[in-house]
Design a protein around this motif. Structure first.
Motif, short mmCIF file in Angstrom:
data_model
loop_
_atom_site.label_atom_id
_atom_site.label_comp_id
_atom_site.label_asym_id
_atom_site.label_seq_id
_atom_site.Cartn_x
_atom_site.Cartn_y
_atom_site.Cartn_z
N GLU A 27 0.69 -0.78 0.01
CA GLU A 27 0.08 0.10 -0.37
C GLU A 27 1.07 1.05 -0.05
OE1 GLU A 27 -0.47 -2.91 2.21
OE2 GLU A 27 -2.22 -3.28 1.77
N PHE A 28 1.65 1.68 0.83
CA PHE A 28 2.94 2.34 0.71
C PHE A 28 3.60 2.61 -0.21
CE2 PHE A 28 3.42 1.42 6.04
CZ PHE A 28 1.87 2.07 5.64
N ALA A 29 3.87 1.55 -1.00
CA ALA A 29 4.58 1.39 -2.57
C ALA A 29 3.71 2.23 -3.84
CB ALA A 29 5.05 0.49 -3.19
N ILE A 35 1.81 9.69 -5.43
CA ILE A 35 2.97 10.90 -5.06
C ILE A 35 3.99 11.38 -6.19
CG2 ILE A 35 3.72 12.59 -3.03
CD1 ILE A 35 2.87 10.08 -0.90
N ALA A 36 4.21 10.93 -6.54
CA ALA A 36 5.61 10.67 -7.40
C ALA A 36 5.07 11.29 -8.46
CB ALA A 36 6.37 9.66 -7.46
N ALA A 37 4.17 10.73 -9.57
CA ALA A 37 3.40 10.93 -10.39
C ALA A 37 3.01 12.12 -10.46
CB ALA A 37 2.33 10.22 -10.35
N ARG A 38 2.14 12.68 -9.28
CA ARG A 38 1.76 13.74 -9.26
C ARG A 38 2.32 14.82 -9.12
NH1 ARG A 38 0.92 16.87 -5.03
NH2 ARG A 38 1.02 14.88 -3.39
N VAL A 39 4.10 15.03 -8.22
CA VAL A 39 4.87 15.42 -7.56
C VAL A 39 5.83 16.07 -9.46
CG1 VAL A 39 6.99 16.55 -7.07
CG2 VAL A 39 5.04 15.54 -6.07
N ARG A 40 5.96 14.71 -10.20
CA ARG A 40 5.97 15.15 -11.51
C ARG A 40 5.85 15.88 -13.12
NH1 ARG A 40 7.33 8.59 -11.37
NH2 ARG A 40 5.38 9.27 -12.83
N MET A 62 -5.84 8.59 -1.21
CA MET A 62 -5.16 7.46 -1.86
C MET A 62 -3.89 8.03 -1.49
SD MET A 62 -7.27 7.20 -5.87
CE MET A 62 -6.78 8.87 -5.97
N GLU A 63 -3.53 9.04 -1.29
CA GLU A 63 -1.70 9.19 -1.92
C GLU A 63 -1.07 8.94 -0.38
OE1 GLU A 63 -0.43 13.03 -2.71
OE2 GLU A 63 -1.09 12.63 -4.62
N SER A 64 -2.78 8.61 1.04
CA SER A 64 -2.07 7.97 1.71
C SER A 64 -1.93 7.02 2.37
CB SER A 64 -3.03 8.63 3.21
OG SER A 64 -3.94 7.78 2.58
N ARG A 66 -3.95 5.03 2.71
CA ARG A 66 -5.29 4.30 3.17
C ARG A 66 -5.97 3.53 2.54
NH1 ARG A 66 -7.34 9.23 6.14
NH2 ARG A 66 -6.29 10.62 4.91
N THR A 67 -6.30 4.48 1.77
CA THR A 67 -7.84 3.02 -0.05
C THR A 67 -6.63 3.06 -1.05
OG1 THR A 67 -9.08 4.85 0.69
CG2 THR A 67 -9.43 4.31 -1.15
N LEU A 68 -6.43 1.73 -1.46
CA LEU A 68 -6.38 1.34 -2.48
C LEU A 68 -6.91 1.19 -3.94
CD1 LEU A 68 -4.63 -1.66 -1.37
CD2 LEU A 68 -3.25 0.28 -2.21
N PRO A 69 -6.74 2.85 -4.68
CA PRO A 69 -7.42 2.57 -6.02
C PRO A 69 -7.86 1.67 -6.98
CG PRO A 69 -5.06 3.37 -6.41
CD PRO A 69 -4.86 2.97 -4.84
N SER A 70 -8.52 1.69 -7.08
CA SER A 70 -8.90 0.53 -8.32
C SER A 70 -8.48 0.62 -9.72
CB SER A 70 -11.19 0.83 -8.70
OG SER A 70 -11.05 1.71 -9.17
N MET A 71 -8.01 -0.18 -10.81
CA MET A 71 -7.66 0.04 -12.44
C MET A 71 -8.02 1.05 -12.65
SD MET A 71 -4.78 -2.12 -11.77
CE MET A 71 -4.65 -1.54 -13.82
N ARG A 72 -8.68 1.73 -13.23
CA ARG A 72 -10.00 2.24 -13.93
C ARG A 72 -9.73 3.76 -12.67
NH1 ARG A 72 -16.65 4.12 -14.22
NH2 ARG A 72 -15.62 5.98 -15.75
N THR A 73 -9.55 3.45 -11.33
CA THR A 73 -8.63 4.73 -10.87
C THR A 73 -7.81 5.37 -10.92
OG1 THR A 73 -10.87 5.13 -9.02
CG2 THR A 73 -9.04 6.48 -8.73
N LEU A 74 -6.87 4.03 -10.90
CA LEU A 74 -5.45 4.07 -11.72
C LEU A 74 -5.34 4.91 -12.59
CD1 LEU A 74 -3.59 1.60 -9.88
CD2 LEU A 74 -3.37 3.62 -9.09
N SER A 75 -5.73 4.57 -13.61
CA SER A 75 -5.75 4.99 -15.61
C SER A 75 -5.96 6.51 -14.74
CB SER A 75 -7.22 3.79 -16.34
OG SER A 75 -6.21 4.22 -17.12
N ARG A 76 -7.42 6.65 -14.61
CA ARG A 76 -7.37 8.32 -14.63
C ARG A 76 -6.15 9.00 -13.94
NH1 ARG A 76 -12.44 8.43 -10.87
NH2 ARG A 76 -11.77 10.73 -11.66
#
Length: 92
Positions: A27-29, A35-40, A62-64, A66-76
């Motif tokens: 989850e931390f990974a 976070i790295a993608a957003r910062v980039r 999501m960035e904490s 605490r919540t693992l995103p779905s594949m659809r959310t990861l894609s978005r």
């Protein structure tokens, strides 16, 4: 050694704490990658949320880790940050 580093070292010396920490590692990974993608992309959580048509608090969860995103959310998330989502399963 910083205070945080010393605290982490002391806490992880306890086998039960270390086991729980290791169990949450995936989850931390994911959180670190988000976070790295957003910062980039040079985006704040608010800006990213606007691009994804969601709320800043959703991005924060999501960035904490605490919540693992779905594949659809990861894609978005990837689209909004100019990234590409990749899933890989590795042999143990």
């Amino acid at each position: 050694m910083t205070d945080l580093t010393a605290l982490k070292k002391r806490l992880l010396a306890d086998p039960k704490t270390k086991a729980e920490y290791d169990a949450q590692s995936p989850e931390f990974a994911v959180a670190r990658e988000l976070i790295a993608a957003r910062v980039r992309a040079g985006l704040t959580q608010e800006q990213l949320a606007e691009k994804m048509h969601t709320t800043q608090s959703t991005i924060a969860r999501m960035e904490s880790g605490r919540t693992l995103p779905s594949m659809r959310t990861l894609s978005r998330y990837a689209d909004a940050t100019g990234s590409r989502a990749v899933v890989r399963l590795e042999a143990a």
